[in-house]
Design a protein around this motif. Sequence first.
Motif, short mmCIF file in Angstrom:
data_model
loop_
_atom_site.label_atom_id
_atom_site.label_comp_id
_atom_site.label_asym_id
_atom_site.label_seq_id
_atom_site.Cartn_x
_atom_site.Cartn_y
_atom_site.Cartn_z
N THR A 60 12.44 8.28 0.46
CA THR A 60 12.94 8.54 1.82
C THR A 60 11.84 8.34 2.85
OG1 THR A 60 14.53 10.12 0.95
CG2 THR A 60 14.09 10.23 3.31
N ASP A 61 10.63 8.81 2.55
CA ASP A 61 9.51 8.66 3.49
C ASP A 61 9.11 7.19 3.65
OD1 ASP A 61 9.18 11.39 4.11
OD2 ASP A 61 8.24 11.70 2.16
N VAL A 62 9.16 6.44 2.56
CA VAL A 62 8.86 5.00 2.63
C VAL A 62 9.89 4.31 3.53
CG1 VAL A 62 8.80 2.84 1.32
CG2 VAL A 62 7.63 4.86 0.43
N LYS A 63 11.15 4.69 3.38
CA LYS A 63 12.21 4.11 4.20
C LYS A 63 12.01 4.47 5.68
CE LYS A 63 15.91 3.75 0.77
NZ LYS A 63 17.28 4.17 0.42
N ASN A 112 18.39 0.40 -2.40
CA ASN A 112 17.78 1.23 -3.44
C ASN A 112 16.57 0.54 -4.06
OD1 ASN A 112 19.60 3.40 -3.18
ND2 ASN A 112 21.14 2.19 -4.26
N GLU A 113 16.56 -0.77 -3.99
CA GLU A 113 15.45 -1.53 -4.56
C GLU A 113 14.35 -1.70 -3.51
OE1 GLU A 113 15.01 -2.86 -7.66
OE2 GLU A 113 16.84 -1.80 -8.27
N MET A 114 13.13 -1.34 -3.87
CA MET A 114 12.02 -1.48 -2.93
C MET A 114 11.74 -2.95 -2.59
SD MET A 114 10.94 1.40 -1.86
CE MET A 114 12.60 2.01 -1.85
N LYS A 115 12.07 -3.84 -3.52
CA LYS A 115 11.88 -5.27 -3.26
C LYS A 115 12.79 -5.71 -2.11
CE LYS A 115 12.10 -9.75 -5.55
NZ LYS A 115 12.51 -10.49 -6.75
N TRP A 143 0.84 -1.21 0.00
CA TRP A 143 0.00 0.00 0.00
C TRP A 143 0.87 1.25 0.00
CZ3 TRP A 143 -0.20 3.91 3.64
CH2 TRP A 143 -1.22 4.85 3.47
N MET A 144 1.93 1.25 0.83
CA MET A 144 2.85 2.41 0.88
C MET A 144 3.44 2.68 -0.48
SD MET A 144 5.30 2.74 4.23
CE MET A 144 6.16 1.22 3.94
N LEU A 145 3.89 1.63 -1.15
CA LEU A 145 4.50 1.82 -2.48
C LEU A 145 3.49 2.34 -3.49
CD1 LEU A 145 6.92 -1.21 -3.04
CD2 LEU A 145 7.44 1.11 -2.32
N MET A 146 2.28 1.84 -3.40
CA MET A 146 1.25 2.25 -4.35
C MET A 146 0.88 3.73 -4.15
SD MET A 146 -2.40 0.41 -5.06
CE MET A 146 -3.16 0.95 -3.53
N ILE A 147 0.76 4.16 -2.91
CA ILE A 147 0.31 5.53 -2.62
C ILE A 147 1.47 6.52 -2.55
CG2 ILE A 147 -0.98 6.97 -0.95
CD1 ILE A 147 -2.72 4.86 -2.35
N HIS A 148 2.60 6.08 -1.98
CA HIS A 148 3.70 7.01 -1.72
C HIS A 148 5.02 6.55 -2.33
CE1 HIS A 148 1.13 9.11 1.15
NE2 HIS A 148 0.84 7.94 1.70
N GLY A 149 4.96 5.69 -3.33
CA GLY A 149 6.16 5.09 -3.90
C GLY A 149 7.20 6.07 -4.41
N GLU A 150 6.77 7.26 -4.82
CA GLU A 150 7.74 8.24 -5.35
C GLU A 150 8.54 8.90 -4.23
OE1 GLU A 150 4.00 10.46 -4.43
OE2 GLU A 150 4.44 8.58 -5.45
#
Length: 198
Positions: free
Chosen positions: A30-33, A71-74, A20-27
């Motif tokens: 830094t915030d996702v991290k 660097n990879e979200m996976k 969900w985080m990646l879908m909404i805030h993926g760009e």
Amino acid sequence: EEVSRGDHNAIQTAEQFFDWMLMIHGENVTDVKLKTLELVLQCEHRAFHTGGREYRFMERHGYLEQINETNEMKELKQWFQERIRNALESVHSSKEDQTIGMVKRAEQYIQQHYTEELTLNRVSEIVHVSPPYISKLFKEKLGMTFLEYLTRIRMEKAKQMLRETQESIRRIGCEVGYQDPNYFSRAFKKYVGVTPRE
């Protein structure tokens, strides 16, 4: 909350939240991290407070570097899930230890008080859990109900006394917790296959 309960659904919930985080805030990498790190720390904190995890000052050494270098979200998702899994497993294993401790205390109490009029309610008070819960633990951990366990303790003691003493059947029945000699004889025959006299 799932981590606190030792609920294995926490791993799936973590995966869904990360997606969900990646879908909404993926760009906003830094915030996702940051959110990933925040949730890991919260889950580890919960695990610590439920007694499932020890806290050491250097316990989280390398977390910042690991997140910053990813660097990879996976990879970040795998790191996130692994940390959640570790927190969950520590809680689960702590709960298992507590459960085994409860059953052992209940067994010990029954072995010391089998001559008395014992009830499931009394044993549950001793181990500080509800009667249905201790009943469930007996079935899960010992493969028998509370009453079956109590009967086994009493009958094994009765068999020993019948073999090794000259006490009357009535007296032996009383000494193992049965005030009614007829009831003792019926229970004995049902458990052993023969009457106390036989």
